[in-house]
Design an enzyme around this catalytic site. Structure first.
Site, PDB file in Angstrom:
ATOM      1  N   ASP A  13       0.821  -1.216   0.000  1.00  0.00           N
ATOM      2  CA  ASP A  13       0.000   0.000   0.000  1.00  0.00           C
ATOM      3  C   ASP A  13       0.857   1.268   0.000  1.00  0.00           C
ATOM      4  OD1 ASP A  13      -2.393  -1.630   0.338  1.00  0.00           O
ATOM      5  OD2 ASP A  13      -1.792  -1.841   2.430  1.00  0.00           O
ATOM      6  N   LYS A  16       2.436   2.143  -5.253  1.00  0.00           N
ATOM      7  CA  LYS A  16       3.096   1.647  -6.469  1.00  0.00           C
ATOM      8  C   LYS A  16       2.255   1.931  -7.707  1.00  0.00           C
ATOM      9  CE  LYS A  16       3.288  -2.498  -4.709  1.00  0.00           C
ATOM     10  NZ  LYS A  16       2.829  -2.173  -3.343  1.00  0.00           N
ATOM     11  N   GLY A  40      -4.131  -4.554  -4.497  1.00  0.00           N
ATOM     12  CA  GLY A  40      -4.849  -3.524  -5.244  1.00  0.00           C
ATOM     13  C   GLY A  40      -4.019  -2.268  -5.394  1.00  0.00           C
ATOM     14  N   HIS A  41      -4.250  -1.585  -6.498  1.00  0.00           N
ATOM     15  CA  HIS A  41      -3.613  -0.297  -6.742  1.00  0.00           C
ATOM     16  C   HIS A  41      -4.709   0.745  -6.943  1.00  0.00           C
ATOM     17  CE1 HIS A  41       0.214  -2.140  -6.995  1.00  0.00           C
ATOM     18  NE2 HIS A  41       0.104  -2.612  -8.216  1.00  0.00           N
ATOM     19  N   GLN A 224       1.758  -6.361  -3.447  1.00  0.00           N
ATOM     20  CA  GLN A 224       2.222  -6.487  -2.055  1.00  0.00           C
ATOM     21  C   GLN A 224       3.592  -5.791  -1.885  1.00  0.00           C
ATOM     22  OE1 GLN A 224       1.200  -9.809  -3.456  1.00  0.00           O
ATOM     23  NE2 GLN A 224      -0.863  -9.434  -2.788  1.00  0.00           N
TER      24      GLN A 224
END
Length: 429
Positions: A13, A16, A40-41, A224
């Site tokens: 988190d 990225k 998730g992004h 991650q």
């Protein structure tokens, strides 16, 4: 142009997706090389529109960039198709996507086993998202996994599924008292997915090799982060794959000799989701400030993130393990308004000082942070684009991170928008 790896340098988190999106306009390929839809992004476009991506590489949002799901990813086809449909409904062209024929599939029995085993662990649970990622990687290593290419051969798909369910149904029914999974229903469901996914499935290793031979730029995007790496993270509170830079080679088929730069994304403070040790975690007003101002809620799960001060031992470890050449410090703006901002420079374990992460899980669990305190700043920095224009205390804070971690800070995020960055060194130069 050689390949560039983008890794998370904490527990995930870190931002990225934003960095990948920024670079996406100047790279030809963006490759997701590990993980599944447990990551998730969040990407905020210049017009303020926000996108939450789970399986798809961030390059999917950049016209002309080819997004690739590499062989190291585990794919839930329903989730993937839903994500593609959601983007298409918002006007995003998804036709350029390529998926490795060797990427493994997440099957219904993986999701079922993930959920029941986590519940069975009770207070000792790992904190899995329950999406089947761990069991899918387990089957991959056990050599009983089902791959993307198997969707293209109905006979092979059914044969592999029958073999897998012969054991998995025994466990579900006799151990966990759950309903058996029907072979026919799953085969029919996944063959429907095959009809839509067929055009995307290809030999991505060959595609990437040819791209590099042509001098095109490849960005390898990890999900991650370092401290969640199954080998190098806070085991067992980790993911089931290798987000570190070495995993980029394995999960994409690109050899290490083609990689010349590793950018590590690191927050100006620290967060993590799920269970496991977290030496600098806060439970006071400062922690609430980071949570609320930073909007620290998981992109994929919506779970509230645990928040703490910046941990230089984690940063230094990430630089060493990944061979990080450039640090990207994100969310510096979240610290604005704090009177004092500490950095963890060591741990204390049973009266002994540690300047590096302790070797054993037991010692790390008992680690207490040793802080170095810095004066804060009150100025709004979200509109600043030059390092010398940042408040003096903010500059000193960034320079101290650089010194303690042992790698240059090339980019500083001063807001969530794509253009809200202070660039000290171009990541593609």
């Amino acid at each position: 142009m050689p390949a560039i790896v983008l890794v998370g340098a904490q527990w995930g988190d870190e931002g990225k997706g934003k960095v990948t999106d920024v670079l996406g306009e100047r790279v030809d390929y963006v490759v997701r090389y590990q993980g599944g839809n447990n990551a998730g992004h969040t990407v905020v476009r210049p017009d303020g529109e926000k996108f939450a991506l789970h399986l798809l590489p961030s390059g999917i949002l950049t016209p002309g960039c080819v997004p690739i799901i590499g062989n190291g990813v585990v794919v839930d086809p329903k989730v993937l198709l839903d994500e593609l449909d959601g983007l298409a409904a918002r006007g995003v062209d998804t036709s350029r996507l390529l998926i490795s024929a060797d990427a493994h599939l997440i099957m219904p029995h993986h999701r079922a086993l993930d959920r029941v085993t986590e519940r069975y662990l009770g207070s000792a649970r790992i904190g899995t998202t329950g999406r089947g990622i761990g069991p899918a990687y387990g089957d991959k290593v056990a050599r009983v996994g089902i791959r993307m290419q198997d969707l293209l051969d109905p006979g092979i798909l059914r044969k592999k599924l029958e073999l897998a369910l012969r054991e998995k149904n025994q466990v579900l029914v006799k151990v966990y008292n759950r309903k058996a999974i029907d072979v026919d229903a799953v085969t029919e469901e996944y063959l429907r997915y095959a009809e839509r996914l067929r055009p995307y499935i290809t030999d991505t290793r060959l595609v990437l090799a040819k791209a590099l031979e042509r001098g095109e730029t490849v960005l390898l995007e990890g999900a991650q982060a370092t401290m969640l790496d199954v080998d190098h993270g806070t085991y067992p509170f980790v993911t089931s794959s290798n987000p570190t830079a070495g995993g980029a080679c394995v999960g994409s088929g690109i050899p290490p000799t083609r990689i010349n730069r590793v950018a590590g994304v690191i927050k100006a403070y620290t967060t993590r989701v799920g269970s496991g040790p977290f030496p600098t975690e806060l439970f006071d007003e400062a922690g609430q400030h980071l949570l609320k101002v930073g909007g620290e809620y998981g992109t994929t799960t919506g779970r509230q993130r645990r928040c703490g001060w910046f941990d230089a031992l984690i940063g230094r470890y990430a630089v060493r393990v990944n061979g990080i050449t450039d640090l990207v410090v994100t969310k510096l703006d979240v610290l604005s308004g704090l009177e004092r901002v500490p950095i963890c420079v060591a741990y204390e374990v049973d009266g002994e000082r540690y300047d590096e992460i302790p070797m054993t899980q037991t010692a790390f669990h008992h680690a207490k942070p040793v802080y170095e305190w810095h004066d804060g700043w009150n100025e709004d920095i979200t509109g600043i684009r030059k390092f010398e224009e940042l408040p003096a205390n903010a500059r000193r804070y960034v320079e101290r991170i650089e010194e303690l971690c042992g790698a240059p800070v090339s980019v500083i995020g001063v807001g969530p928008g794509r253009d809200q960055n202070v660039v000290r060194r171009d990541l593609l130069d």
